[in-house]
Design an enzyme around this catalytic site. Structure first.
Site, PDB file in Angstrom:
ATOM      1  N   HIS A  42     -39.720  13.424  -9.368  1.00 31.62           N
ATOM      2  CA  HIS A  42     -40.712  14.494  -9.395  1.00 31.62           C
ATOM      3  C   HIS A  42     -40.098  15.767  -8.835  1.00 31.62           C
ATOM      4  O   HIS A  42     -39.021  15.740  -8.236  1.00 31.62           O
ATOM      5  CB  HIS A  42     -41.948  14.093  -8.578  1.00 31.62           C
ATOM      6  CG  HIS A  42     -41.629  13.884  -7.130  1.00 31.62           C
ATOM      7  ND1 HIS A  42     -41.177  12.670  -6.642  1.00 31.62           N
ATOM      8  CD2 HIS A  42     -41.652  14.731  -6.076  1.00 31.62           C
ATOM      9  CE1 HIS A  42     -40.955  12.785  -5.339  1.00 31.62           C
ATOM     10  NE2 HIS A  42     -41.228  14.029  -4.972  1.00 31.62           N
ATOM     11  N   HIS A 118     -35.969  20.916  -7.555  1.00 30.59           N
ATOM     12  CA  HIS A 118     -35.041  19.831  -7.886  1.00 30.59           C
ATOM     13  C   HIS A 118     -35.783  18.510  -8.010  1.00 30.59           C
ATOM     14  O   HIS A 118     -36.930  18.385  -7.594  1.00 30.59           O
ATOM     15  CB  HIS A 118     -33.950  19.720  -6.816  1.00 30.59           C
ATOM     16  CG  HIS A 118     -34.485  19.255  -5.495  1.00 30.59           C
ATOM     17  ND1 HIS A 118     -35.093  20.107  -4.600  1.00 30.59           N
ATOM     18  CD2 HIS A 118     -34.537  18.023  -4.930  1.00 30.59           C
ATOM     19  CE1 HIS A 118     -35.482  19.425  -3.537  1.00 30.59           C
ATOM     20  NE2 HIS A 118     -35.156  18.153  -3.714  1.00 30.59           N
TER      21      HIS A 118
END
Length: 179
Positions: A42, A118
């Site tokens: 995620h 990220h």
């Protein structure tokens, strides 16, 4: 209850990134690195930690995030933080980068100027120095563009599997030009 807010990539985006980490079906994340399970990949927008009133936090996030412009993003490139291998996330253009930063600012848990979007792929003890062949495999990686429809407020419980569960879903608005 431990909570964070995140964007969850679509299944096909996750599969493509997973394939990039296994060229020739051999994983490029070496020991002692521990791969993060693909179902847990995620983009964290903010970490809230232990929350005593999750309903209040969720209501505040709904008010701050609901209907905000959804950025169009893709997973591209890679890097390391101490003890972490990550794949980068970039916007399709300046408006999308701004929309992603606006989501981070609305969550209020990160300084958008210091935020690096990220996806965490692997972790290792900070003292260890694994051979990061994955960086080579991912440096030129660029996945397909996708536009999240929602932000998830996610419950994190290290003692349970799956470790993460959606506590609240907050719909985003469409990107400009969307029907």
């Amino acid at each position: 209850m431990r909570l964070f807010t995140a964007l969850w990539p679509p299944d096909d985006v996750v599969r493509d990134l997973a394939a990039a980490l296994r060229p020739g079906e051999q994983a490029v994340v070496p020991a002692p690195a521990r791969p993060v399970p693909e179902r847990e990949w995620h983009v964290t927008l903010g970490f809230h930690g232990e929350v005593t009133d999750p309903a209040r936090l969720a209501a505040g996030l709904r008010a701050a995030l609901g209907g905000r412009r959804a950025p169009t993003v893709r997973i591209a490139g890679a890097g390391v933080f101490p003890g972490v291998l990550w794949a980068g996330v970039e916007g399709a253009g300046p408006e999308d980068e701004a929309a992603l930063s606006a989501l981070v600012a609305a969550v209020g848990e990160s300084d958008p100027g210091e935020y690096r979007p990220h996806v965490t792929l692997a972790r290792w003890p900070r003292r260890a120095t694994p051979d990061l062949a994955a960086l080579t495999a991912l440096t030129s990686y660029a996945g397909r563009w996708w536009t999240p429809e929602e932000v998830l407020v996610v419950r994190s419980d290290a003692r349970e599997r799956p470790r993460y569960s959606a506590y609240q879903r907050i719909a985003l608005g469409p990107p400009p030009g969307a029907p």
